[in-house]
Write a protein that holds these residues in place. Structure first.
Motif, mmCIF file in Angstrom:
data_model
loop_
_atom_site.group_PDB
_atom_site.id
_atom_site.type_symbol
_atom_site.label_atom_id
_atom_site.label_comp_id
_atom_site.label_asym_id
_atom_site.label_seq_id
_atom_site.Cartn_x
_atom_site.Cartn_y
_atom_site.Cartn_z
ATOM 1 N N GLU A 167 -24.677 -9.464 18.910
ATOM 2 C CA GLU A 167 -23.400 -8.938 18.407
ATOM 3 C C GLU A 167 -22.364 -8.875 19.522
ATOM 4 N N MET A 168 -22.813 -8.465 20.707
ATOM 5 C CA MET A 168 -21.900 -8.392 21.852
ATOM 6 C C MET A 168 -21.390 -9.782 22.226
ATOM 7 N N ALA A 169 -22.283 -10.774 22.239
ATOM 8 C CA ALA A 169 -21.893 -12.137 22.597
ATOM 9 C C ALA A 169 -20.916 -12.715 21.589
ATOM 10 N N GLU A 170 -21.095 -12.349 20.308
ATOM 11 C CA GLU A 170 -20.193 -12.848 19.278
ATOM 12 C C GLU A 170 -18.801 -12.241 19.411
ATOM 13 N N ARG A 171 -18.739 -10.974 19.797
ATOM 14 C CA ARG A 171 -17.448 -10.303 19.915
ATOM 15 C C ARG A 171 -16.709 -10.736 21.175
ATOM 16 N N PHE A 172 -17.443 -10.989 22.244
ATOM 17 C CA PHE A 172 -16.816 -11.392 23.512
ATOM 18 C C PHE A 172 -17.271 -12.800 23.869
ATOM 19 N N ALA A 173 -16.551 -13.790 23.413
ATOM 20 C CA ALA A 173 -16.901 -15.180 23.699
ATOM 21 C C ALA A 173 -15.662 -15.903 24.233
ATOM 22 N N PRO A 174 -15.666 -16.346 25.492
ATOM 23 C CA PRO A 174 -16.731 -16.111 26.476
ATOM 24 C C PRO A 174 -16.644 -14.712 27.073
ATOM 25 N N LEU A 175 -17.690 -14.313 27.761
ATOM 26 C CA LEU A 175 -17.716 -12.979 28.360
ATOM 27 C C LEU A 175 -16.746 -12.925 29.539
ATOM 28 N N PRO A 176 -15.768 -11.999 29.537
ATOM 29 C CA PRO A 176 -14.826 -11.885 30.663
ATOM 30 C C PRO A 176 -15.555 -11.499 31.948
ATOM 31 N N GLY A 177 -15.017 -11.944 33.079
ATOM 32 C CA GLY A 177 -15.651 -11.668 34.360
ATOM 33 C C GLY A 177 -15.775 -10.189 34.648
ATOM 34 N N SER A 178 -14.688 -9.429 34.416
ATOM 35 C CA SER A 178 -14.741 -7.992 34.686
ATOM 36 C C SER A 178 -15.742 -7.302 33.767
ATOM 37 N N PHE A 179 -15.873 -7.805 32.538
ATOM 38 C CA PHE A 179 -16.847 -7.255 31.587
ATOM 39 C C PHE A 179 -18.266 -7.486 32.097
ATOM 40 N N VAL A 180 -18.540 -8.705 32.571
ATOM 41 C CA VAL A 180 -19.878 -9.052 33.064
ATOM 42 C C VAL A 180 -20.245 -8.205 34.276
ATOM 43 N N VAL A 181 -19.311 -8.047 35.214
ATOM 44 C CA VAL A 181 -19.586 -7.281 36.434
ATOM 45 C C VAL A 181 -19.899 -5.826 36.093
#
Length: 375
Positions: free
Chosen positions: A131-145
């Motif tokens: 669900e998270m991957a679907e909402r944030f595609a692609p994953l922002p860098g600040s989000f990943v960190v």
């Protein structure tokens, strides 16, 4: 904050809509519809990461004018455009920071959701991650960190989620370490850009704009060729008056500002009987022998603000707005204008007095005679 607020106030004072409207605009490109001088400052800010000072402004603007000369109105708009560009960039950087903070908050919430789901049923963590991957595609860098840091703080329970995140990044041909490195660089660069912009706004208040603009003016360099060498030794307000006359003549004629200035120089040179300008320097006398024998027409002021103005207007096909013509007539014929205004006022007063006298008898006519005697 004070620097930004003061720059915004100064911008409102220096760039009213009436001024902005007359600046030459671009017709294509990313800055289509924007003033040409705005694009110039924007490109300079791009190349210097918002570091704008007197030196790089002079160098960059001079290089631009080797291709196309800026109008005087554009040169005087430089300080306002410098502030406008920097304020817009600070606004964009602020919006980026706001987005980054929102992404960090969102990452912390998702990390907590993943940890809570893993504590209840580790097998269902994959649904939370999907669900998270679907909402944030692609994953922002600040989000990943932020997500990585928050998951690591959860301990072993978050290990499956971290492994999933690493596989996700690998499928996009990158690694967690690379994402962290790029995000750190991006944040560092953004902080430097903000600092540079604020420092440049401070510099804008310290620049001697009158001197800088005069040194950049192609019109001024042309007028410096005044045959008797009088123009270079004039004070700044007088030189500026001459330049504004050139600007006015070009605005309502078919000639450019440089063309008007060159025509004034040519007419002065023809009157002087030669084309070479006299030597002018710090040690030049107040009046040279050459000036003493030169006719009045040899000075460009004769053609710009003196009796030769009408001839210069004819040369450049000057067509002023109709609303200016009464004022221009008054300046050319001050005595006639004065007599005409006084006569008109006298006729109006006498007409009014006659109307009053007609209804008041002998006393009214005495008033009319007294009024006429006063004139």
């Amino acid at each position: 904050f004070y620097v930004i607020k003061d720059a915004a106030r100064q911008l409102q004072e220096d760039l009213p809509w009436s001024y902005y409207r007359v600046l030459p605009k671009l017709e294509g490109g990313s800055h289509s519809g924007r003033p040409r001088v705005f694009s110039l400052i924007s490109h300079l800010a791009d190349r210097t990461d918002n570091v704008l000072d007197e030196q790089n402004l002079w160098v960059f603007t001079s290089a631009f004018q080797e291709v196309a000369a800026l109008q005087l109105s554009e040169l005087w708009a430089l300080p306002a455009m410098m502030r406008l560009v920097l304020l817009q960039r600070l606004s964009a950087l602020g919006a980026q920071l706001s987005d980054t903070l929102a992404e960090r908050d969102e990452a912390e919430r998702w990390a907590q959701r993943v940890a809570d789901r893993a504590a209840k049923d580790p097998s269902e963590v994959v649904f939370e991650l999907a669900e998270m991957a679907e909402r944030f595609a692609p994953l922002p860098g600040s989000f990943v960190v932020t997500l990585t840091s928050a998951l690591r703080a959860q301990g072993p329970v978050a290990t499956p989620a971290l492994e999933w995140l690493e596989r996700r990044l690998t499928s996009r041909h990158t690694t967690l370490e690379e994402v962290i490195r790029r995000e750190t660089q991006r944040q560092t660069h953004r902080q430097a850009s903000v600092a540079n912009a604020i420092l440049s706004l401070r510099r804008a208040a310290d620049i001697d704009w009158s001197t800088l603009i005069e040194s950049l003016s192609v019109v001024d360099r042309t007028l410096q060729q005044d045959p008797p060498g009088i123009y270079p030794r004039m004070d700044f307000p007088t030189r500026d008056r001459y330049r504004h006359v050139v600007e006015d003549l070009a605005r309502y004629s078919k000639a450019t500002e440089v063309g008007v200035a060159e025509r004034a120089i040519l007419m002065a040179e023809m009157a002087a009987g030669e084309a070479d300008a006299p030597p002018v320097g710090d040690g030049a006398p107040a009046v040279t022998p050459r000036e003493a024998v030169m006719p009045l027409e040899a000075h460009i002021g004769y053609w710009l603000v003196g009796r030769g103005r009408k001839a210069l207007e004819a040369e450049v096909q000057y067509r002023p707005p109709l609303r200016w013509r009464p004022v221009r007539f008054g300046r050319r014929r001050p005595a006639l204008t004065y007599i005409g205004m006084v006569s008109t006022l006298f006729l109006l007063l006498m007409t009014g007095a006659w109307v009053v006298a007609s209804g008041t008898g002998a006393l009214g006519w005495r008033f009319v005679l007294a009024l006429a005697a006063a004139f």
